[in-house]
Design an enzyme around this catalytic site. Structure first.
Site, PDB file in Angstrom:
ATOM      1  N   VAL A 117       9.571   8.027   0.580  1.00 27.56           N
ATOM      2  CA  VAL A 117       9.962   9.301  -0.155  1.00 27.56           C
ATOM      3  C   VAL A 117       9.349   9.186  -1.464  1.00 27.56           C
ATOM      4  O   VAL A 117       8.477   8.279  -2.005  1.00 27.56           O
ATOM      5  CB  VAL A 117      11.578   9.342  -0.253  1.00 27.56           C
ATOM      6  CG1 VAL A 117      12.242   9.800   0.921  1.00 27.56           C
ATOM      7  CG2 VAL A 117      12.162   7.743  -0.803  1.00 27.56           C
ATOM      8  N   THR A 166      11.387   9.772 -12.190  1.00 26.12           N
ATOM      9  CA  THR A 166      10.618   8.917 -13.031  1.00 26.12           C
ATOM     10  C   THR A 166       9.927   7.663 -12.299  1.00 26.12           C
ATOM     11  O   THR A 166       9.130   6.940 -12.917  1.00 26.12           O
ATOM     12  CB  THR A 166      11.657   8.246 -14.302  1.00 26.12           C
ATOM     13  OG1 THR A 166      12.697   8.121 -13.421  1.00 26.12           O
ATOM     14  CG2 THR A 166      12.124   9.474 -15.118  1.00 26.12           C
ATOM     15  N   PRO A 216      13.595  22.134 -18.444  1.00 21.83           N
ATOM     16  CA  PRO A 216      12.227  22.629 -18.348  1.00 21.83           C
ATOM     17  C   PRO A 216      11.261  21.539 -19.056  1.00 21.83           C
ATOM     18  O   PRO A 216      11.684  20.538 -19.892  1.00 21.83           O
ATOM     19  CB  PRO A 216      12.103  23.763 -19.556  1.00 21.83           C
ATOM     20  CG  PRO A 216      13.057  23.691 -20.261  1.00 21.83           C
ATOM     21  CD  PRO A 216      14.289  22.813 -19.752  1.00 21.83           C
ATOM     22  N   LYS A 262       5.536  21.980 -10.327  1.00 23.57           N
ATOM     23  CA  LYS A 262       6.825  21.718 -10.959  1.00 23.57           C
ATOM     24  C   LYS A 262       7.164  22.067 -12.440  1.00 23.57           C
ATOM     25  O   LYS A 262       6.342  21.286 -13.109  1.00 23.57           O
ATOM     26  CB  LYS A 262       7.199  20.435 -10.491  1.00 23.57           C
ATOM     27  CG  LYS A 262       8.599  20.004 -11.059  1.00 23.57           C
ATOM     28  CD  LYS A 262       9.033  18.555 -11.052  1.00 23.57           C
ATOM     29  CE  LYS A 262      10.073  18.233 -11.603  1.00 23.57           C
ATOM     30  NZ  LYS A 262      10.422  16.599 -11.305  1.00 23.57           N
ATOM     31  N   GLY A 279       0.812  -1.188  -0.133  1.00 20.81           N
ATOM     32  CA  GLY A 279      -0.223  -0.223  -0.102  1.00 20.81           C
ATOM     33  C   GLY A 279       0.883   1.376  -0.135  1.00 20.81           C
ATOM     34  O   GLY A 279       0.621   2.174   0.802  1.00 20.81           O
TER      35      GLY A 279
HETATM   36  C1  LIG Z   1      15.441   7.905  -2.373  1.00 22.11           C
HETATM   37  C2  LIG Z   1      14.446   7.952  -3.130  1.00 22.11           C
HETATM   38  C3  LIG Z   1      13.772   9.034  -3.559  1.00 22.11           C
HETATM   39  C4  LIG Z   1      12.595   9.054  -4.435  1.00 22.11           C
HETATM   40  N1  LIG Z   1      12.206  10.221  -5.088  1.00 22.11           N
HETATM   41  C5  LIG Z   1      11.059   9.978  -5.973  1.00 22.11           C
HETATM   42  C6  LIG Z   1      10.649  10.928  -6.640  1.00 22.11           C
HETATM   43  O1  LIG Z   1      11.032  12.126  -6.537  1.00 22.11           O
HETATM   44  N2  LIG Z   1      10.068  11.019  -7.606  1.00 22.11           N
HETATM   45  C7  LIG Z   1       9.424   9.628  -8.060  1.00 22.11           C
HETATM   46  O2  LIG Z   1       8.542   9.494  -8.989  1.00 22.11           O
HETATM   47  N3  LIG Z   1       9.856   8.567  -7.254  1.00 22.11           N
HETATM   48  C8  LIG Z   1      10.703   8.804  -6.416  1.00 22.11           C
HETATM   49  N4  LIG Z   1      10.978   7.573  -5.667  1.00 22.11           N
HETATM   50  C9  LIG Z   1      10.317   6.299  -5.783  1.00 22.11           C
HETATM   51  C10 LIG Z   1       9.116   6.386  -5.279  1.00 22.11           C
HETATM   52  O3  LIG Z   1       9.344   6.580  -3.603  1.00 22.11           O
HETATM   53  C11 LIG Z   1       8.408   4.917  -5.274  1.00 22.11           C
HETATM   54  O4  LIG Z   1       8.511   4.710  -6.522  1.00 22.11           O
HETATM   55  C12 LIG Z   1       6.760   4.833  -4.934  1.00 22.11           C
HETATM   56  O5  LIG Z   1       6.833   5.664  -3.681  1.00 22.11           O
HETATM   57  C13 LIG Z   1       6.501   3.561  -5.258  1.00 22.11           C
HETATM   58  O6  LIG Z   1       6.926   2.736  -3.945  1.00 22.11           O
HETATM   59  P1  LIG Z   1       6.229   1.108  -3.929  1.00 22.11           P
HETATM   60  O7  LIG Z   1       4.843   1.590  -3.630  1.00 22.11           O
HETATM   61  O8  LIG Z   1       6.929   0.583  -4.931  1.00 22.11           O
HETATM   62  O9  LIG Z   1       6.779   0.808  -2.462  1.00 22.11           O
HETATM   63  P2  LIG Z   1       6.755   1.050  -0.954  1.00 22.11           P
HETATM   64  O10 LIG Z   1       6.397   2.370  -0.714  1.00 22.11           O
HETATM   65  O11 LIG Z   1       8.024   0.497  -0.113  1.00 22.11           O
HETATM   66  O12 LIG Z   1       5.662   0.379  -0.536  1.00 22.11           O
HETATM   67  C14 LIG Z   1       5.649  -1.141  -0.192  1.00 22.11           C
HETATM   68  C15 LIG Z   1       4.324  -1.604   0.488  1.00 22.11           C
HETATM   69  O13 LIG Z   1       4.445  -3.050   0.784  1.00 22.11           O
HETATM   70  C16 LIG Z   1       4.131  -3.389   1.964  1.00 22.11           C
HETATM   71  N5  LIG Z   1       4.646  -4.683   2.343  1.00 22.11           N
HETATM   72  C17 LIG Z   1       5.916  -4.989   2.101  1.00 22.11           C
HETATM   73  N6  LIG Z   1       6.105  -6.277   2.767  1.00 22.11           N
HETATM   74  C18 LIG Z   1       4.814  -6.902   3.192  1.00 22.11           C
HETATM   75  C19 LIG Z   1       4.275  -7.799   3.751  1.00 22.11           C
HETATM   76  N7  LIG Z   1       5.338  -8.899   4.221  1.00 22.11           N
HETATM   77  N8  LIG Z   1       3.222  -8.014   4.391  1.00 22.11           N
HETATM   78  C20 LIG Z   1       2.344  -6.893   3.778  1.00 22.11           C
HETATM   79  N9  LIG Z   1       2.734  -5.912   3.077  1.00 22.11           N
HETATM   80  C21 LIG Z   1       3.991  -5.751   2.639  1.00 22.11           C
HETATM   81  C22 LIG Z   1       4.410  -2.317   2.717  1.00 22.11           C
HETATM   82  O14 LIG Z   1       3.752  -2.321   3.879  1.00 22.11           O
HETATM   83  C23 LIG Z   1       4.264  -1.110   2.039  1.00 22.11           C
HETATM   84  O15 LIG Z   1       2.712  -0.585   1.869  1.00 22.11           O
HETATM   85  C24 LIG Z   1      12.242   7.580  -4.712  1.00 22.11           C
HETATM   86  C25 LIG Z   1      12.614   6.549  -4.237  1.00 22.11           C
HETATM   87  C26 LIG Z   1      13.897   6.659  -3.133  1.00 22.11           C
HETATM   88  C27 LIG Z   1      14.420   5.413  -2.776  1.00 22.11           C
END
Ligand SMILES: Cc1cc2nc3c(=O)[nH]c(=O)nc-3n(C[C@H](O)[C@H](O)[C@H](O)COP(=O)(O)OP(=O)(O)OC[C@H]3O[C@@H](n4cnc5c(N)ncnc54)[C@H](O)[C@@H]3O)c2cc1C
Length: 501
Positions: free
Chosen positions: A49, A346, A98, A80, A14
């Site tokens: 993040v 991205t 840009p 932005k 989530g």
């Molecule tokens: C340093 C950094 C900066 C970033 N900056 C940007 C940006 O400026 N712009 C941009 O587009 N993207 C950016 N990103 C990427 C962005 O943060 C992610 O692409 C985006 O938030 C998607 O994350 P996610 O949902 O894939 O993973 P996560 O946010 O890690 O979510 C994972 C989910 O899985 C669940 N989960 C995991 N294991 C289990 C389990 N065993 N049981 C139940 N639930 C579980 C967790 O609870 C959580 O809800 C950045 C990433 C990093 C690392």
């Protein structure tokens, strides 16, 4: 519905990826056709993040019928207009990448060719002066572009900065209103079908089981299904993108929010600065081979513009992509499908792109290879195109201040990028391949911004009257400047349209 239609979709995770998928499927799949369940664990949490985006997100929100002002108010969002790069070409230099085009092409000749020809005759300012978005950004202004394509303001393109946690919360409310079931719990086991090797169910710590037909793995870097269970494999790109750590910390805003992201090159990597309505997001992306955790944290804290609002948060990653984004009946989205550092914001776009492609190639319960293979091919292209554009920023440097930058300057780059650089260096030619995300204007901004100037221009520009080129350039520049000077200040625009409540 027919007999083979998918009836149960289970989304694991989530974070931004999980809730974007839940919101999109709940809106865009045939109503009542499939039950959608999302499992997330408060105990594990999200990456926390991800604050800057690129313009296609507007289309995603529009597709879901989301009101832009309500979304910005709910996420502490700002506008932005691009990214200011500081010290990338060499210390003391800056340029602006840009959104939207530079100037206007003329008789099939790209604007940058006209610009380069004229720059050979007299000293010209940065090409950003011929961008509507950059002209507004330089003055801290913002207005939405009008639909009338004849006005220079229609060339303004924008995206958003927002609090990613609040965006996920906003989409969660949207998806739950559309009938998505949310289950809070930690997944401790997964069951595979012995014959097909497909995931059949996930088991929660409290003993509950959730069965499904299509699983969307949004579990973050670990890739709970796609990697830990299915062992899909990861293509490691760290030889080209050596940054593998980040440390992030929010601080107080020093003044009204700028309508752009700033990226400043530092000894072992680079620092982001992202203004939201209520705070500034900051982070240092760095190579652990060139700085320790403590050194990176100290470097970031020494370069903040306001008092910190939380403890620094450390993250580790490996640049690359999952070898197959879709394996068996599991489609990975977000960090579980791969990661390219946030230099051009991205990652959230990869999620959007994955969702759009999955909807276009939606499987049925037979899970034939045709859709899956096409999806994997397209996602490979999406990741590789962006990878090469990001590598360009590191390669095109004259910095000599650290081992990190020496490595980047000297490294071999992928063949596609090397060929692109050769074409550019010769006569300033650029070609957008297929559905490449970053177009000519983006490549031009970074190439010229980091000091890679073509040796000659293409012959077609020689056929144009030099006096006409000079006159057209002067008029265009003036009109962008004039438009920008008459726009509202970015902070005032937000206060009027979309201030957080
Ligand atoms: C340093 C950094 C900066 C970033 N900056 C940007 C940006 O400026 N712009 C941009 O587009 N993207 C950016 N990103 C990427 C962005 O943060 C992610 O692409 C985006 O938030 C998607 O994350 P996610 O949902 O894939 O993973 P996560 O946010 O890690 O979510 C994972 C989910 O899985 C669940 N989960 C995991 N294991 C289990 C389990 N065993 N049981 C139940 N639930 C579980 C967790 O609870 C959580 O809800 C950045 C990433 C990093 C690392």
């Amino acid at each position: 519905m027919n007999d083979h239609d998918i009836r149960e979709i289970v989304i694991i995770g989530g974070g931004t990826a999980g809730w974007m998928a839940a919101a999109a499927f709940s809106c865009l799949l045939e109503p009542g056709s499939a039950k959608i369940t999302l499992v997330e664990s408060d105990e594990i949490g999200t990456v926390g993040v991800g604050e800057a985006t690129i313009p296609p997100l507007i289309a995603f929100n529009n597709m879901l019928g989301i009101n832009e002002d309500e979304f910005l108010a709910a996420t502490q969002g700002t506008f932005k207009l691009g990214i200011e790069f500081v010290d990338w070409g060499a210390p003391g230099e800056r340029y602006f990448h840009p959104f939207g085009p530079h100037g206007q092409d003329f008789r099939g000749v790209h604007f940058h060719q006209l610009y380069l020809r004229e720059a050979g005759r007299r000293a010209l300012p940065d090409i950003a002066e011929w961008s509507m978005s950059a002209a507004a950004a330089a003055r801290g202004r913002f207005a939405r572009p009008p639909p009338d394509a004849r006005l220079p303001l229609s060339q303004l393109a924008y995206a958003f900065h927002f609090d990613a946690g609040l965006y996920a919360r906003f989409l969660r409310a949207y998806a739950e209103r559309n009938g998505v079931r949310r289950v809070e719990g930690k997944i401790v086991d997964l069951a595979l079908d012995a014959e097909s090797g497909h995931v059949r169910s996930v088991k929660l710590a409290d003993g509950g089981t959730i069965t499904g037909e299509l699983f969307i793995d949004c579990s973050g870097f670990r890739g709970l299904l796609i990697e830990e269970k299915l062992g899909t494999g990861y293509e490691d790109w760290s030889r080209w993108l050596p940054c593998d750590r980040a440390v992030a910390v929010p601080c107080r805003l020093p003044g009204p929010p700028d309508p752009f992201t700033r990226s400043t090159a530092r000894g072992p990597g680079w620092q982001w600065r992202i203004p939201l309505q209520h705070r500034m997001g900051n982070g240092l992306v760095y190579s652990s081979a060139h700085a320790s955790r403590d050194e990176a944290e100290a470097l970031l804290l020494a370069n903040l513009e306001g008092e910190t609002l939380a403890d620094p948060r450390h993250l580790a990653f490996t640049a690359g992509r999952r070898r197959r984004a879709w394996n068996a009946n599991v489609v990975s989205l977000g960090l579980s499908s791969g990661f390219i550092e946030p230099l051009e914001s991205t990652s959230i776009h990869f999620v959007q792109s994955g969702i759009a492609k999955l909807l276009a190639l939606f499987p049925d319960r037979r899970f034939g290879p045709v859709e899956r293979d096409e999806y994997n091919r397209q996602m490979k292209d999406v990741f590789e195109d962006v990878r090469d554009f990001i590598i360009l920023h590191y390669k095109a440097t004259r910095r000599r201040d650290s081992e990190f930058w020496a490595y980047c300057r000297e490294m071999e780059v992928p063949d596609g990028l090397a060929a692109k650089l050769e074409l550019w260096r010769s006569k300033g030619r650029l070609f957008r391949e297929g559905r490449e995300l970053f177009g000519t204007a983006s490549w031009v901004a970074v190439l010229l911004g980091q000091g890679i100037v073509p040796e000659e221009q293409e012959p077609a520009v020689g056929a144009l009257d030099p006096a006409m080129i000079a006159d057209a350039l002067d008029k265009m520049r003036l009109s962008y400047r004039h438009m920008a000077e008459h726009m509202p200040a970015h902070g005032d625009f937000i206060a009027q349209a979309c201030a957080a409540r």
